[in-house]
Design a protein around this motif. Structure first.
Motif, PDB file in Angstrom:
ATOM      1  N   GLY A 199       0.938  -1.204   0.174  1.00  0.00           N
ATOM      2  CA  GLY A 199      -0.082  -0.040  -0.045  1.00  0.00           C
ATOM      3  C   GLY A 199       0.618   1.388   0.046  1.00  0.00           C
ATOM      4  N   GLY A 200       1.983   1.066   0.484  1.00  0.00           N
ATOM      5  CA  GLY A 200       2.741   2.315   0.676  1.00  0.00           C
ATOM      6  C   GLY A 200       2.836   3.396  -0.496  1.00  0.00           C
ATOM      7  N   LEU A 206      -1.922   8.512  -4.020  1.00  0.00           N
ATOM      8  CA  LEU A 206      -3.199   9.117  -3.911  1.00  0.00           C
ATOM      9  C   LEU A 206      -3.055  10.329  -3.039  1.00  0.00           C
ATOM     10  CD1 LEU A 206      -6.383   8.784  -3.819  1.00  0.00           C
ATOM     11  CD2 LEU A 206      -6.096   7.186  -1.958  1.00  0.00           C
ATOM     12  N   ALA A 207      -2.366  10.596  -2.129  1.00  0.00           N
ATOM     13  CA  ALA A 207      -2.063  11.584  -1.106  1.00  0.00           C
ATOM     14  C   ALA A 207      -1.640  13.159  -1.744  1.00  0.00           C
ATOM     15  CB  ALA A 207      -1.125  11.365   0.030  1.00  0.00           C
ATOM     16  N   LEU A 208      -1.168  12.670  -2.939  1.00  0.00           N
ATOM     17  CA  LEU A 208      -0.711  13.976  -3.826  1.00  0.00           C
ATOM     18  C   LEU A 208      -1.867  14.916  -4.173  1.00  0.00           C
ATOM     19  CD1 LEU A 208       1.758  12.227  -6.438  1.00  0.00           C
ATOM     20  CD2 LEU A 208       2.419  14.009  -4.421  1.00  0.00           C
ATOM     21  N   LYS A 254     -11.113  10.128  -0.414  1.00  0.00           N
ATOM     22  CA  LYS A 254     -10.227   9.077  -0.096  1.00  0.00           C
ATOM     23  C   LYS A 254      -8.570   9.924  -0.029  1.00  0.00           C
ATOM     24  CE  LYS A 254     -12.392   4.725  -0.767  1.00  0.00           C
ATOM     25  NZ  LYS A 254     -12.517   3.788  -1.525  1.00  0.00           N
ATOM     26  N   ALA A 255      -8.611  10.774  -0.937  1.00  0.00           N
ATOM     27  CA  ALA A 255      -7.197  11.525  -1.385  1.00  0.00           C
ATOM     28  C   ALA A 255      -6.905  12.201   0.152  1.00  0.00           C
ATOM     29  CB  ALA A 255      -7.213  12.239  -2.650  1.00  0.00           C
ATOM     30  N   GLN A 262      -0.762  10.193   6.098  1.00  0.00           N
ATOM     31  CA  GLN A 262       0.527  10.123   5.529  1.00  0.00           C
ATOM     32  C   GLN A 262       1.231  11.514   6.614  1.00  0.00           C
ATOM     33  OE1 GLN A 262       2.499   9.824   1.628  1.00  0.00           O
ATOM     34  NE2 GLN A 262       2.209  11.987   1.753  1.00  0.00           N
ATOM     35  N   HIS A 263       0.275  12.660   6.504  1.00  0.00           N
ATOM     36  CA  HIS A 263       0.761  13.815   7.272  1.00  0.00           C
ATOM     37  C   HIS A 263       1.226  13.303   8.821  1.00  0.00           C
ATOM     38  CE1 HIS A 263       1.565  17.864   8.620  1.00  0.00           C
ATOM     39  NE2 HIS A 263       0.145  17.845   9.256  1.00  0.00           N
ATOM     40  N   ALA A 264       0.358  12.366   9.408  1.00  0.00           N
ATOM     41  CA  ALA A 264       0.598  12.242  10.886  1.00  0.00           C
ATOM     42  C   ALA A 264       1.695  11.544  10.988  1.00  0.00           C
ATOM     43  CB  ALA A 264      -0.824  11.669  11.249  1.00  0.00           C
TER      44      ALA A 264
END
Ligand code: KG4
Ligand code: ZN
Length: 353
Positions: A199-200, A206-208, A254-255, A262-264
């Motif tokens: 998943g990483g 996706l986080a982008l 979801k993004a 990811q931020h946390a």
């Protein structure tokens, strides 16, 4: 001393005196079958990796039995490829290094048995390498000037450690996760978000397109002024968020969830490891392990470290996730430092650093 031990101890002495020799390294601790040839501590002549990701993807994680069987099928071809690519044969190899732990026991045993077979057949010195020490050593290949002592954050799928590296083979654990490893947390949250294994990298992509401040997911434990940290509360917070939204019929972006998670994680890893580097006082912070491929983590660690006058190092992308070049580098330093393994070398799934 039996005849193997006698021959090898003479060879070892010669290799240590000449300092430069050809080493074949093998890695099979999880879902990558890898081999590499090094011509000195930090010179990689070839590197071959066969990834099993497509085999495990349909199960959403690594299936140990499938991993072991695939290592058995692939290891001969991967070693042959690494030798051919280095334009060498076994005749040119002077020593063998292999990952002996930590990892999946069946997977480790394939590499260890293969390496022992080669070492015995060719009467070559053998060295068992700790996988985490290998991840740390990846940085020596990418940064020819980097030398211990330094503080290293090792964030992989199975481990998240803050280590004080006193010398090439001297490690002191100064902080670690109390539950899930960073990569494990990425993989579990990615699964909840419906992303494929591992998943990483998918979560990072996706986080982008998400807003990292959309949800506040910081777990209380990580605010404590200690170097240990925890990721399982964070994972539960994401699962609760998703379930609540589902039950109330709300559509979650979801993004945004990926970016906030990811931020946390990044925030916690950055704070803890920069604090550790400041306390240790070596002026150097190093990043290692599969999660070191995460661009947000690399960038934020660099900015935070440099703001405190600490030099920051991370491996080139190709050396971040599992490979045999990093095992070769750690093994090389081990052999030069007077270590070696006997043919009784065994796989140890819980090997400590
Ligand atoms: O070091 P590694 O290849 O294997 C272990 O020793 O565990 O690390 C694999 C882990 C997986 O959990 C994977 O999801 C994570 O590293 N990973 C990432 C990224 N690339 C790999 N996590 C976050 N962002 C990435 N870009
Ligand atoms: Zn690894």
């Amino acid at each position: 001393m039996n005849s193997y031990e006698q021959v090898v101890s003479e060879k070892l002495e010669r290799l240590r005196n000449q300092r430069k020799f050809n080493l074949l390294a093998i890695e099979s601790s999880c879902d990558e079958t890898a081999a590499s040839v090094l011509t000195s501590e930090r010179e990689v002549r070839s590197m071959a990796v066969h990834t099993q990701i497509p085999l495990h993807q349909r199960y959403g994680g690594v299936v140990p039995e499938i991993a072991s069987r695939s290592h058995v099928e692939r290891i001969g071809g991967v070693v042959r490829y690494a030798l051919e690519d280095a334009k060498m044969s076994m005749e040119d190899i002077d020593a063998v290094a292999v990952t002996c732990g930590p990892g999946l026991v069946g997977a480790l045993l394939v590499g260890v048995s293969y390496a022992k077979g080669l070492a015995f057949a060719r009467q070559l010195p053998l060295i068992g390498v700790n996988h985490i020490a290998g991840h740390i050593a990846a940085n020596y290949i990418s940064h020819k000037e980097l030398e211990p002592p330094f503080v290293c954050l090792v964030a992989s799928g199975g481990h998240s450690h803050i280590v004080e590296v006193g010398d090439y083979s001297q490690f002191r654990l100064i902080g670690c996760t109390r539950d899930d490893a960073a990569g494990e947390a990425f993989d579990k949250v990615a699964r909840v978000l419906g992303l494929p294994y591992p998943g990483g990298p998918h979560l990072e992509k996706l986080a982008l397109s998400g807003d990292e401040n959309a949800f506040s997911l910081h777990a209380g434990f990580n605010a404590k002024p200690i170097l240990d940290f925890s990721f399982s509360g964070l994972k539960t917070a994401v699962i609760n968020l998703m379930h609540n939204a589902e039950q109330t019929g709300r559509e979650l972006n979801k993004a945004d969830v990926a970016a906030s998670f990811q931020h946390a994680v990044v925030d916690t890893l950055v704070t803890k490891s920069v604090n550790a580097a400041m306390e240790a006082g070596h002026g150097k912070l190093v990043l290692a392990g599969g999660v070191s491929a995460n661009t947000t983590l690399r960038n934020r660690l660099r900015v935070a470290a440099e703001a405190k006058g600490i030099a920051f190092y991370c491996p080139e992308m190709k050396y971040c996730t599992d490979n045999a070049a990093m095992i070769g580098c750690a093994g090389y330093y081990g052999l030069l430092g007077g270590q070696s393994s006997s043919l009784n070398l065994n796989a140890n799934p819980a090997l400590a650093l």
